[in-house]
Write a protein that holds these residues in place. Structure first.
Motif, PDB file in Angstrom:
ATOM      1  N   ALA A 267       1.324   4.507  -3.051  1.00  0.00           N
ATOM      2  CA  ALA A 267       0.696   5.497  -2.760  1.00  0.00           C
ATOM      3  C   ALA A 267       1.832   6.764  -2.895  1.00  0.00           C
ATOM      4  O   ALA A 267       1.918   7.354  -3.640  1.00  0.00           O
TER       5      ALA A 267
ATOM      6  N   SER B  18       0.409  -1.078   0.214  1.00  0.00           N
ATOM      7  CA  SER B  18       0.120  -0.401  -0.181  1.00  0.00           C
ATOM      8  C   SER B  18       0.909   1.144  -0.135  1.00  0.00           C
ATOM      9  O   SER B  18       0.861   2.297  -0.773  1.00  0.00           O
TER      10      SER B  18
ATOM     11  N   TYR C 130      -7.787  -0.239  -4.847  1.00  0.00           N
ATOM     12  CA  TYR C 130      -7.688   0.578  -5.948  1.00  0.00           C
ATOM     13  C   TYR C 130      -7.280   0.248  -7.042  1.00  0.00           C
ATOM     14  O   TYR C 130      -7.269   2.013  -7.518  1.00  0.00           O
TER      15      TYR C 130
ATOM     16  N   LEU D  89      -7.312   7.359  -2.921  1.00  0.00           N
ATOM     17  CA  LEU D  89      -7.043   7.165  -1.956  1.00  0.00           C
ATOM     18  C   LEU D  89      -8.147   6.532  -0.835  1.00  0.00           C
ATOM     19  O   LEU D  89      -8.214   5.622   0.563  1.00  0.00           O
ATOM     20  N   SER D  90      -9.445   6.542  -0.870  1.00  0.00           N
ATOM     21  CA  SER D  90     -10.442   6.193  -0.522  1.00  0.00           C
ATOM     22  C   SER D  90     -10.401   4.247  -0.052  1.00  0.00           C
ATOM     23  O   SER D  90     -10.255   3.921   0.760  1.00  0.00           O
ATOM     24  N   ASN D  91      -9.524   3.700  -1.453  1.00  0.00           N
ATOM     25  CA  ASN D  91      -9.515   2.173  -1.116  1.00  0.00           C
ATOM     26  C   ASN D  91      -8.713   2.291  -0.333  1.00  0.00           C
ATOM     27  O   ASN D  91      -8.544   1.022   0.246  1.00  0.00           O
ATOM     28  N   ILE D  92      -7.646   3.111  -0.700  1.00  0.00           N
ATOM     29  CA  ILE D  92      -6.492   2.497   0.458  1.00  0.00           C
ATOM     30  C   ILE D  92      -6.401   2.846   1.741  1.00  0.00           C
ATOM     31  O   ILE D  92      -6.422   1.932   2.405  1.00  0.00           O
ATOM     32  N   MET D  93      -7.595   3.877   1.979  1.00  0.00           N
ATOM     33  CA  MET D  93      -7.807   4.068   3.174  1.00  0.00           C
ATOM     34  C   MET D  93      -7.867   2.085   3.896  1.00  0.00           C
ATOM     35  O   MET D  93      -8.187   1.988   4.957  1.00  0.00           O
ATOM     36  N   ARG D  94      -8.844   1.819   3.238  1.00  0.00           N
ATOM     37  CA  ARG D  94     -10.269   0.704   3.528  1.00  0.00           C
ATOM     38  C   ARG D  94      -8.969  -0.630   3.756  1.00  0.00           C
ATOM     39  O   ARG D  94      -8.737  -0.857   4.544  1.00  0.00           O
ATOM     40  N   GLU D  95      -7.913  -0.599   2.587  1.00  0.00           N
ATOM     41  CA  GLU D  95      -6.883  -1.417   2.795  1.00  0.00           C
ATOM     42  C   GLU D  95      -6.360  -1.560   3.731  1.00  0.00           C
ATOM     43  O   GLU D  95      -5.404  -2.221   4.799  1.00  0.00           O
ATOM     44  N   MET D  96      -5.186   0.010   4.595  1.00  0.00           N
ATOM     45  CA  MET D  96      -4.882   0.381   5.532  1.00  0.00           C
ATOM     46  C   MET D  96      -5.546   0.327   6.427  1.00  0.00           C
ATOM     47  O   MET D  96      -5.206  -0.634   7.931  1.00  0.00           O
ATOM     48  N   THR D  97      -6.647  -0.241   6.952  1.00  0.00           N
ATOM     49  CA  THR D  97      -7.666  -0.333   8.128  1.00  0.00           C
ATOM     50  C   THR D  97      -7.602  -1.231   8.152  1.00  0.00           C
ATOM     51  O   THR D  97      -7.601  -1.999   9.396  1.00  0.00           O
TER      52      THR D  97
END
Length: 200
Positions: free
Chosen positions: A8, A4, A105, A126-134
């Motif tokens: 980014a 991720s 993403y 950004l939304s989908n990267i945040m989902r993976e990071m979460t």
């Protein structure tokens, strides 16, 4: 998590190259995005078809757990539709298209950029990267608070690859097949749902 951060980082480099006009104009035309999208779709098909163990894993799956990817899709798109009530300049369809990336993403952001422009495509990335990071960071808490299936649902399309190790560690090895099946089905739904919501 390393994957991720790499994605980014490439995104940040791309923004800087575009901002300072470091790339030739031909490289920023829409045709490049289309060919990149075709290459991604080919890679997805290749990775699924190359693993004969995937079909064997599906056969041993508990029939009730087939409902998990359906619940993930309904919950995510429903949540995105509710979120649109608080975003006055974006329609429910736009928000649902972003949500329908389900953590995938690279593919979803290119689709959305093609249909809706770079602004919403960036939001999708950004939304989908945040989902993976979460999922990567909060999997232990999700298991503790909501049960073993929670990090699988939150992981979306990533549960068959990048988030599988953390899900295996937190939910247990019994959920590996469930996680792979869930990721496969949700992953497969991304291009269809994203293009559907973008076309509304």
């Amino acid at each position: 998590m390393k994957g991720s951060l790499t994605i980014a980082g490439f995104f940040a480099v791309g923004v800087l190259c575009g901002l300072f006009r470091l790339m030739p104009e031909a490289a920023t035309e829409n045709d490049i995005s289309f060919y990149t999208l075709c290459a991604l779709m080919f890679s997805v098909g290749l990775s699924i078809g190359h693993d004969p163990q995937t079909l064997k894993n599906f056969r041993s799956l508990n029939p009730r757990l087939v409902l998990l990817p359906i619940a993930t899709v309904i919950g995510t798109t429903g949540g995105a539709a509710l979120a649109s009530l608080f975003i006055p300049y974006r329609s429910a369809a736009d928000c649902m298209a972003v949500g329908a990336g389900f953590g995938y993403y690279s593919l979803s952001s290119i689709f959305i950029t093609e249909y809706k422009g770079p602004e919403l495509g960036t939001v999708a990335l950004l939304s989908n990267i945040m989902r993976e990071m979460t999922t990567l960071l909060c999997a232990p808490l999700l298991v503790r608070w909501f049960g073993n299936l929670a990090p699988i649902s939150v992981g979306g399309a990533t549960t068959m690859d990048t988030t599988l190790p953390i899900i295996t560690r937190c939910s247990g090895k019994d959920f590996v097949v469930v996680s792979i099946f869930h990721g496969f089905i949700v992953d497969f739904s991304v291009p269809f749902l994203v293009t559907f919501f973008c076309s509304i």
